[in-house]
Design an enzyme around this catalytic site. Structure first.
Site, PDB file in Angstrom:
ATOM      1  N   GLU A  16       0.838  -1.207   0.000  1.00 39.48           N
ATOM      2  CA  GLU A  16       0.000   0.000   0.000  1.00 39.48           C
ATOM      3  C   GLU A  16       0.869   1.251   0.000  1.00 39.48           C
ATOM      4  O   GLU A  16       1.863   1.316   0.714  1.00 39.48           O
ATOM      5  CB  GLU A  16      -0.863  -0.037   1.267  1.00 39.48           C
ATOM      6  CG  GLU A  16      -1.799   1.130   1.408  1.00 39.48           C
ATOM      7  CD  GLU A  16      -2.786   0.897   2.556  1.00 39.48           C
ATOM      8  OE1 GLU A  16      -3.483  -0.126   2.561  1.00 39.48           O
ATOM      9  OE2 GLU A  16      -2.830   1.766   3.439  1.00 39.48           O
ATOM     10  N   TYR A  48      -6.848   6.949   0.105  1.00 38.41           N
ATOM     11  CA  TYR A  48      -7.691   8.083  -0.292  1.00 38.41           C
ATOM     12  C   TYR A  48      -7.994   8.888   0.969  1.00 38.41           C
ATOM     13  O   TYR A  48      -8.437   8.317   1.972  1.00 38.41           O
ATOM     14  CB  TYR A  48      -8.992   7.506  -0.874  1.00 38.41           C
ATOM     15  CG  TYR A  48      -9.951   8.505  -1.473  1.00 38.41           C
ATOM     16  CD1 TYR A  48      -9.985   8.716  -2.846  1.00 38.41           C
ATOM     17  CD2 TYR A  48     -10.847   9.210  -0.666  1.00 38.41           C
ATOM     18  CE1 TYR A  48     -10.879   9.616  -3.398  1.00 38.41           C
ATOM     19  CE2 TYR A  48     -11.746  10.103  -1.224  1.00 38.41           C
ATOM     20  CZ  TYR A  48     -11.750  10.301  -2.585  1.00 38.41           C
ATOM     21  OH  TYR A  48     -12.641  11.187  -3.136  1.00 38.41           O
ATOM     22  N   ARG A 106     -16.022   3.344   4.084  1.00 42.28           N
ATOM     23  CA  ARG A 106     -16.788   4.466   4.622  1.00 42.28           C
ATOM     24  C   ARG A 106     -15.854   5.624   4.943  1.00 42.28           C
ATOM     25  O   ARG A 106     -16.078   6.751   4.556  1.00 42.28           O
ATOM     26  CB  ARG A 106     -17.521   4.038   5.911  1.00 42.28           C
ATOM     27  CG  ARG A 106     -18.407   5.129   6.474  1.00 42.28           C
ATOM     28  CD  ARG A 106     -18.731   4.902   7.941  1.00 42.28           C
ATOM     29  NE  ARG A 106     -17.563   5.103   8.789  1.00 42.28           N
ATOM     30  CZ  ARG A 106     -17.546   4.921  10.099  1.00 42.28           C
ATOM     31  NH1 ARG A 106     -18.624   4.488  10.709  1.00 42.28           N
ATOM     32  NH2 ARG A 106     -16.455   5.138  10.801  1.00 42.28           N
ATOM     33  N   GLY A 107     -14.748   5.327   5.654  1.00 41.21           N
ATOM     34  CA  GLY A 107     -13.839   6.379   6.112  1.00 41.21           C
ATOM     35  C   GLY A 107     -14.243   6.889   7.482  1.00 41.21           C
ATOM     36  O   GLY A 107     -15.325   6.588   7.982  1.00 41.21           O
ATOM     37  N   ALA A 126     -19.860   1.371   4.256  1.00 44.32           N
ATOM     38  CA  ALA A 126     -19.203   0.915   3.030  1.00 44.32           C
ATOM     39  C   ALA A 126     -20.148   0.051   2.191  1.00 44.32           C
ATOM     40  O   ALA A 126     -20.142   0.134   0.957  1.00 44.32           O
ATOM     41  CB  ALA A 126     -17.944   0.132   3.394  1.00 44.32           C
ATOM     42  N   TYR A 148     -11.761  -6.221  10.166  1.00 41.83           N
ATOM     43  CA  TYR A 148     -11.050  -5.880  11.411  1.00 41.83           C
ATOM     44  C   TYR A 148     -10.939  -7.105  12.325  1.00 41.83           C
ATOM     45  O   TYR A 148     -11.884  -7.413  13.072  1.00 41.83           O
ATOM     46  CB  TYR A 148     -11.800  -4.730  12.114  1.00 41.83           C
ATOM     47  CG  TYR A 148     -11.932  -3.523  11.211  1.00 41.83           C
ATOM     48  CD1 TYR A 148     -10.991  -2.501  11.256  1.00 41.83           C
ATOM     49  CD2 TYR A 148     -12.956  -3.441  10.260  1.00 41.83           C
ATOM     50  CE1 TYR A 148     -11.070  -1.413  10.390  1.00 41.83           C
ATOM     51  CE2 TYR A 148     -13.048  -2.367   9.385  1.00 41.83           C
ATOM     52  CZ  TYR A 148     -12.102  -1.357   9.459  1.00 41.83           C
ATOM     53  OH  TYR A 148     -12.174  -0.288   8.595  1.00 41.83           O
ATOM     54  N   LYS A 168     -21.410  -6.865   3.726  1.00 41.91           N
ATOM     55  CA  LYS A 168     -20.485  -6.447   2.666  1.00 41.91           C
ATOM     56  C   LYS A 168     -20.205  -7.626   1.723  1.00 41.91           C
ATOM     57  O   LYS A 168     -20.182  -7.461   0.514  1.00 41.91           O
ATOM     58  CB  LYS A 168     -19.156  -5.943   3.267  1.00 41.91           C
ATOM     59  CG  LYS A 168     -19.269  -4.644   4.039  1.00 41.91           C
ATOM     60  CD  LYS A 168     -17.921  -3.913   4.121  1.00 41.91           C
ATOM     61  CE  LYS A 168     -17.403  -3.756   5.507  1.00 41.91           C
ATOM     62  NZ  LYS A 168     -16.243  -2.870   5.623  1.00 41.91           N
ATOM     63  N   GLN A 179      -7.459  -4.839   8.695  1.00 42.99           N
ATOM     64  CA  GLN A 179      -6.704  -3.848   9.445  1.00 42.99           C
ATOM     65  C   GLN A 179      -5.392  -4.512   9.865  1.00 42.99           C
ATOM     66  O   GLN A 179      -5.328  -5.746   9.984  1.00 42.99           O
ATOM     67  CB  GLN A 179      -7.525  -3.453  10.690  1.00 42.99           C
ATOM     68  CG  GLN A 179      -6.898  -2.426  11.590  1.00 42.99           C
ATOM     69  CD  GLN A 179      -6.604  -1.129  10.862  1.00 42.99           C
ATOM     70  OE1 GLN A 179      -5.628  -1.069  10.129  1.00 42.99           O
ATOM     71  NE2 GLN A 179      -7.436  -0.119  11.060  1.00 42.99           N
ATOM     72  N   LYS A 275       7.673   3.000   1.895  1.00 45.96           N
ATOM     73  CA  LYS A 275       9.100   2.666   2.079  1.00 45.96           C
ATOM     74  C   LYS A 275       9.435   1.481   1.176  1.00 45.96           C
ATOM     75  O   LYS A 275       9.239   0.322   1.563  1.00 45.96           O
ATOM     76  CB  LYS A 275       9.367   2.300   3.547  1.00 45.96           C
ATOM     77  CG  LYS A 275       9.248   3.502   4.485  1.00 45.96           C
ATOM     78  CD  LYS A 275       9.474   3.038   5.913  1.00 45.96           C
ATOM     79  CE  LYS A 275       9.086   4.094   6.909  1.00 45.96           C
ATOM     80  NZ  LYS A 275       8.627   3.547   8.170  1.00 45.96           N
TER      81      LYS A 275
END
Ligand code: FAD
Length: 288
Positions: A16, A48, A106-107, A126, A148, A168, A179, A275
């Site tokens: 990521e 995002y 969702r954020g 979401a 999660y 979902k 996560q 990195k």
């Protein structure tokens, strides 16, 4: 598309990146991506900003991954501050740029969003945006979502979280990314419970190599992930010695990954915080 890679027998490797804050740093991330691409991950995801501030950069970086690195790009998309026309326009923009994999989120409540606006947001969860993303896409689209292992901080308990995770999955998510977690037993228990709830969707394990003592504080605060004694002992021992800490953190992540592969994990998603040297070292050690 990424869903096809999950249909093979192999462990799917991904990492990521996040968009740089400053516009003129975009070339720096392209260089990082060239270096990551040389390690041949199966896909690279781009985060995002919850408030939407990075939406253009996310699309530009995803297009670079897809078209220049020739690696599958997964564009994250957080809906907390979006209305439906905007959501549809982003999906169309990504498709026009050749990106056909989206992580539907969702954020969190952005700092500049009032509690009232957050409560009245157009998309509550979401799961609400998954059918709209599919409908807005110009052809097939692969949709991922978050999960999660130690439950979402806003859930009453893991059972409740799994109930909503099933929504979902039923909405047609092609794979999940977890996560970050530092204790494999938490992930393995979660995966078992997810399967018991009828969730057969592939689950990629999110691993964050801890390369500095400072990093773990921020990561744990953001994720709520527990820190096993073995990792906190490493921090106590090497926290003041950056080089040793980096080496020990990478070794710890590698041990986690090897043990997960032995447990036939569907995928390993590296939270490597731009990195490329860490990605390189992890992949080199795994190939040995
Ligand atoms: P949801 O799936 O909506 O879940 C949030 C909470 O609501 C949970 O407690 C869940 O159990 C509950 N819930 C879910 N559905 C329902 C429902 N239908 N009814 C009632 N309750 C429900 N943040 C960013 O800003 N940008 C990123 O790029 C980003 N990338 C991420 C990538 C991964 C792999 C992960 C794990 C997280 C990422 N995040 C990112 C953080 C994420 O935005 C937050 O964790 C956020 O709080 C929840 O997003 P979600 O999509 O999981 O929400």
């Amino acid at each position: 598309m990424i869903n096809n890679i999950f249909q093979t027998d192999k462990t799917v490797f991904s990492c990521e990146v996040f968009p740089p804050k400053r516009n003129d740093d975009i070339y720096g991330i392209f260089k990082t991506l060239d270096e990551i691409q040389a390690c041949h991950p199966d896909f690279i995801s781009v985060t995002y900003g919850a408030g939407g501030g990075t939406s253009k950069k996310t699309a530009t970086i995803a297009a670079y991954i897809q078209n220049i690195c020739e690696t599958e790009a997964l564009a994250h998309l957080t809906s907390v501050a979006m209305d439906e026309p905007f959501l549809r326009s982003i999906v169309k923009e990504l498709n026009a740029k050749g990106v056909h994999n989206v992580l539907a989120l969702r954020g969190d409540q952005p700092r500049d969003m009032s509690d009232e606006d957050f409560a009245n947001r157009r998309f509550k969860h979401a799961s609400d945006i998954i059918p709209i993303i599919r409908d807005a896409a110009d052809s097939d689209i692969c949709i991922a979502a978050a999960c999660y292992p130690e439950q979402h901080p806003q859930s009453a308990n893991l059972e409740e979280d799994l109930h909503f995770l099933k929504l979902k999955a039923d909405a047609g998510v092609n794979f999940f990314i977890t996560q970050m977690f530092f204790d494999n037993s938490k992930f393995l228990r979660f995966r078992e419970q997810a399967r018991a709830h009828g969730i057969q969707t592939p689950i990629s394990a999110g691993i964050m190599p801890i390369t500095s003592a400072k990093q773990i504080g921020t990561s744990v605060q953001l994720s709520g992930s527990s820190v096993p004694a073995k990792l906190s002992n490493l921090l106590a021992k090497y926290g003041d010695h950056p080089e040793d800490m980096r080496k020990a953190g990478i070794e710890y992540a590698n041990e986690q990954i090897r043990a997960l592969i032995a447990e036939q994990v569907d995928g390993i998603h590296l939270y490597t915080m731009n990195k490329s040297d860490v990605v390189q070292e992890i992949y080199d050690q795994l190939r040995r």
